[in-house]
Design a protein around this motif. Structure first.
Motif, PDB file in Angstrom:
ATOM      1  N   PHE A 126      18.322  45.078 -14.917  1.00  0.00           N
ATOM      2  CA  PHE A 126      17.303  46.025 -15.366  1.00  0.00           C
ATOM      3  C   PHE A 126      17.865  47.433 -15.280  1.00  0.00           C
ATOM      4  O   PHE A 126      18.789  47.700 -14.511  1.00  0.00           O
ATOM      5  N   LYS A 127      17.305  48.304 -16.088  1.00  0.00           N
ATOM      6  CA  LYS A 127      17.703  49.716 -16.067  1.00  0.00           C
ATOM      7  C   LYS A 127      16.624  50.592 -15.455  1.00  0.00           C
ATOM      8  O   LYS A 127      16.921  51.518 -14.715  1.00  0.00           O
ATOM      9  N   THR A 128      15.362  50.313 -15.802  1.00  0.00           N
ATOM     10  CA  THR A 128      14.269  51.117 -15.249  1.00  0.00           C
ATOM     11  C   THR A 128      13.204  50.215 -14.635  1.00  0.00           C
ATOM     12  O   THR A 128      12.942  49.118 -15.123  1.00  0.00           O
ATOM     13  N   LEU A 129      12.622  50.713 -13.582  1.00  0.00           N
ATOM     14  CA  LEU A 129      11.545  50.015 -12.902  1.00  0.00           C
ATOM     15  C   LEU A 129      10.429  51.024 -12.677  1.00  0.00           C
ATOM     16  O   LEU A 129      10.673  52.112 -12.150  1.00  0.00           O
ATOM     17  N   THR A 130       9.231  50.659 -13.112  1.00  0.00           N
ATOM     18  CA  THR A 130       8.069  51.524 -12.928  1.00  0.00           C
ATOM     19  C   THR A 130       7.039  50.775 -12.109  1.00  0.00           C
ATOM     20  O   THR A 130       6.780  49.600 -12.345  1.00  0.00           O
ATOM     21  N   VAL A 131       6.478  51.476 -11.136  1.00  0.00           N
ATOM     22  CA  VAL A 131       5.458  50.909 -10.266  1.00  0.00           C
ATOM     23  C   VAL A 131       4.223  51.784 -10.363  1.00  0.00           C
ATOM     24  O   VAL A 131       4.314  53.005 -10.281  1.00  0.00           O
ATOM     25  N   TYR A 132       3.079  51.147 -10.568  1.00  0.00           N
ATOM     26  CA  TYR A 132       1.787  51.820 -10.529  1.00  0.00           C
ATOM     27  C   TYR A 132       1.145  51.408  -9.214  1.00  0.00           C
ATOM     28  O   TYR A 132       0.751  50.257  -9.050  1.00  0.00           O
ATOM     29  N   ASN A 133       1.083  52.350  -8.274  1.00  0.00           N
ATOM     30  CA  ASN A 133       0.664  52.029  -6.917  1.00  0.00           C
ATOM     31  C   ASN A 133      -0.558  52.853  -6.533  1.00  0.00           C
ATOM     32  O   ASN A 133      -0.464  54.059  -6.353  1.00  0.00           O
ATOM     33  N   GLY A 134      -1.699  52.194  -6.405  1.00  0.00           N
ATOM     34  CA  GLY A 134      -2.925  52.840  -5.965  1.00  0.00           C
ATOM     35  C   GLY A 134      -3.382  52.324  -4.612  1.00  0.00           C
ATOM     36  O   GLY A 134      -4.563  52.436  -4.264  1.00  0.00           O
ATOM     37  N   VAL A 135      -2.456  51.777  -3.828  1.00  0.00           N
ATOM     38  CA  VAL A 135      -2.786  51.212  -2.521  1.00  0.00           C
ATOM     39  C   VAL A 135      -3.384  52.299  -1.626  1.00  0.00           C
ATOM     40  O   VAL A 135      -2.817  53.380  -1.484  1.00  0.00           O
ATOM     41  N   LEU A 136      -4.537  52.010  -1.077  1.00  0.00           N
ATOM     42  CA  LEU A 136      -5.311  52.853  -0.171  1.00  0.00           C
ATOM     43  C   LEU A 136      -5.892  54.106  -0.828  1.00  0.00           C
ATOM     44  O   LEU A 136      -6.494  54.926  -0.146  1.00  0.00           O
ATOM     45  N   TYR A 137      -5.757  54.260  -2.138  1.00  0.00           N
ATOM     46  CA  TYR A 137      -6.352  55.415  -2.815  1.00  0.00           C
ATOM     47  C   TYR A 137      -7.878  55.347  -2.755  1.00  0.00           C
ATOM     48  O   TYR A 137      -8.532  56.379  -2.832  1.00  0.00           O
ATOM     49  N   ASP A 138      -8.424  54.151  -2.619  1.00  0.00           N
ATOM     50  CA  ASP A 138      -9.873  54.019  -2.520  1.00  0.00           C
ATOM     51  C   ASP A 138     -10.379  54.278  -1.102  1.00  0.00           C
ATOM     52  O   ASP A 138     -11.571  54.190  -0.830  1.00  0.00           O
ATOM     53  N   PHE A 140      -8.375  56.924   1.074  1.00  0.00           N
ATOM     54  CA  PHE A 140      -7.921  58.260   1.466  1.00  0.00           C
ATOM     55  C   PHE A 140      -7.558  59.108   0.252  1.00  0.00           C
ATOM     56  O   PHE A 140      -6.865  58.634  -0.643  1.00  0.00           O
ATOM     57  N   ASP A 141      -7.970  60.361   0.268  1.00  0.00           N
ATOM     58  CA  ASP A 141      -7.579  61.261  -0.826  1.00  0.00           C
ATOM     59  C   ASP A 141      -6.314  62.049  -0.479  1.00  0.00           C
ATOM     60  O   ASP A 141      -5.895  62.917  -1.240  1.00  0.00           O
ATOM     61  N   ASP A 142      -5.705  61.728   0.668  1.00  0.00           N
ATOM     62  CA  ASP A 142      -4.413  62.336   1.013  1.00  0.00           C
ATOM     63  C   ASP A 142      -3.327  61.260   1.134  1.00  0.00           C
ATOM     64  O   ASP A 142      -2.281  61.479   1.723  1.00  0.00           O
ATOM     65  N   GLN A 143      -3.598  60.093   0.541  1.00  0.00           N
ATOM     66  CA  GLN A 143      -2.664  58.966   0.594  1.00  0.00           C
ATOM     67  C   GLN A 143      -1.374  59.285  -0.154  1.00  0.00           C
ATOM     68  O   GLN A 143      -1.395  59.845  -1.249  1.00  0.00           O
ATOM     69  N   MET A 144      -0.242  58.906   0.445  1.00  0.00           N
ATOM     70  CA  MET A 144       1.064  59.034  -0.188  1.00  0.00           C
ATOM     71  C   MET A 144       1.690  57.642  -0.207  1.00  0.00           C
ATOM     72  O   MET A 144       1.647  56.923   0.792  1.00  0.00           O
ATOM     73  N   ASN A 145       2.249  57.252  -1.348  1.00  0.00           N
ATOM     74  CA  ASN A 145       2.928  55.966  -1.480  1.00  0.00           C
ATOM     75  C   ASN A 145       4.384  56.226  -1.849  1.00  0.00           C
ATOM     76  O   ASN A 145       4.666  56.989  -2.775  1.00  0.00           O
ATOM     77  N   ILE A 146       5.270  55.592  -1.123  1.00  0.00           N
ATOM     78  CA  ILE A 146       6.703  55.804  -1.281  1.00  0.00           C
ATOM     79  C   ILE A 146       7.331  54.535  -1.838  1.00  0.00           C
ATOM     80  O   ILE A 146       6.964  53.428  -1.453  1.00  0.00           O
ATOM     81  N   LEU A 147       8.285  54.713  -2.731  1.00  0.00           N
ATOM     82  CA  LEU A 147       9.000  53.602  -3.348  1.00  0.00           C
ATOM     83  C   LEU A 147      10.491  53.741  -3.079  1.00  0.00           C
ATOM     84  O   LEU A 147      11.068  54.809  -3.308  1.00  0.00           O
ATOM     85  N   HIS A 148      11.097  52.670  -2.584  1.00  0.00           N
ATOM     86  CA  HIS A 148      12.550  52.581  -2.405  1.00  0.00           C
ATOM     87  C   HIS A 148      13.017  51.382  -3.227  1.00  0.00           C
ATOM     88  O   HIS A 148      12.473  50.284  -3.080  1.00  0.00           O
ATOM     89  N   ARG A 155      20.698  52.949  -3.874  1.00  0.00           N
ATOM     90  CA  ARG A 155      19.296  53.072  -3.470  1.00  0.00           C
ATOM     91  C   ARG A 155      18.695  54.337  -4.071  1.00  0.00           C
ATOM     92  O   ARG A 155      19.279  55.407  -3.981  1.00  0.00           O
ATOM     93  N   LYS A 156      17.518  54.172  -4.672  1.00  0.00           N
ATOM     94  CA  LYS A 156      16.784  55.303  -5.229  1.00  0.00           C
ATOM     95  C   LYS A 156      15.380  55.285  -4.659  1.00  0.00           C
ATOM     96  O   LYS A 156      14.808  54.222  -4.431  1.00  0.00           O
ATOM     97  N   SER A 157      14.837  56.479  -4.447  1.00  0.00           N
ATOM     98  CA  SER A 157      13.511  56.607  -3.849  1.00  0.00           C
ATOM     99  C   SER A 157      12.694  57.641  -4.599  1.00  0.00           C
ATOM    100  O   SER A 157      13.243  58.579  -5.182  1.00  0.00           O
ATOM    101  N   THR A 158      11.391  57.460  -4.550  1.00  0.00           N
ATOM    102  CA  THR A 158      10.452  58.412  -5.123  1.00  0.00           C
ATOM    103  C   THR A 158       9.116  58.238  -4.410  1.00  0.00           C
ATOM    104  O   THR A 158       8.954  57.323  -3.613  1.00  0.00           O
ATOM    105  N   LYS A 159       8.175  59.122  -4.696  1.00  0.00           N
ATOM    106  CA  LYS A 159       6.872  59.028  -4.050  1.00  0.00           C
ATOM    107  C   LYS A 159       5.788  59.537  -4.985  1.00  0.00           C
ATOM    108  O   LYS A 159       6.061  60.234  -5.958  1.00  0.00           O
ATOM    109  N   THR A 160       4.554  59.151  -4.662  1.00  0.00           N
ATOM    110  CA  THR A 160       3.391  59.707  -5.332  1.00  0.00           C
ATOM    111  C   THR A 160       2.367  60.055  -4.268  1.00  0.00           C
ATOM    112  O   THR A 160       2.382  59.507  -3.172  1.00  0.00           O
ATOM    113  N   SER A 161       1.500  60.958  -4.628  1.00  0.00           N
ATOM    114  CA  SER A 161       0.370  61.325  -3.777  1.00  0.00           C
ATOM    115  C   SER A 161      -0.888  61.208  -4.602  1.00  0.00           C
ATOM    116  O   SER A 161      -0.871  61.416  -5.822  1.00  0.00           O
TER     117      SER A 161
END
Length: 171
Positions: A126-138, A140-148, A155-161
């Motif tokens: 694979f070349k690209t991987l996309t994750v849609y992560n809404g874990v615990l968004y229901d 906390f409104d300050d939830q952060m989800n990290i992807l490794h 190894r590549k990492s990113t995050k969303t809030s």
């Protein structure tokens, strides 16, 4: 903050968030991590989602309107069903732009966190991987989800809030 500083900060903070004894009493961060490793030999993506157990129990209780106990061995079958349903709703994957279905393998507790195991088969490359992560968004409104993501030793990492859900990595 530069991307390098941001990543360094994440790598320094996360171990303390999950390993601190105080985290069980009052963890100031609402964070989950998703680790994905490409297993070239098995042509699969091996996925581990790590979520604070107390938060996870709270969101499962709230969503399914039932008492939850992720430590109770006699409730393991019931908890597996709740977790699988919750994860199915809140975590989606696309590999090279195509939706990817995963197999739910189970969960286990590790100190103050719950590890949820998933696998996506038939991924030789694979070349690209996309994750849609809404874990615990229901919860906390300050939830952060990290992807490794690890592929071929890189190894590549990113995050969303909250409320952003989409995370992508490209190799």
């Amino acid at each position: 903050m530069s991307p390098i500083s941001s990543k360094l900060l994440l790598f320094l903070i996360i171990p303390f968030v999950f390993l601190s004894k105080e985290a069980n009493k009052r963890h100031p961060f609402h964070v989950s991590t998703t680790e994905i490793t490409h297993n070239a030999k098995n042509k699969s993506l091996e996925i581990t989602c790590r979520i604070f157990t107390d938060d996870f129990e709270n969101v499962l209780s709230k969503q399914f309107k039932t008492k939850t106990d992720l430590y109770a061995k006699n409730k393991e079958k019931e908890m597996n069903a709740l977790i699988e349903s919750y994860i199915e709703t809140n975590l989606k994957f696309t590999v090279d732009g195509k939706a990817a279905k995963y197999n739910y393998l189970g969960f286990e507790n590790d100190h103050e966190a719950t590890n949820v195991y998933l696998e996506i088969g038939n991924v030789p490359v694979f070349k690209t991987l996309t994750v849609y992560n809404g874990v615990l968004y229901d919860l906390f409104d300050d939830q952060m989800n990290i992807l490794h993501v690890e592929k071929s030793g890189k190894r590549k990492s990113t995050k969303t809030s909250f409320p952003e859900k989409k995370m992508s990595v490209a190799f």
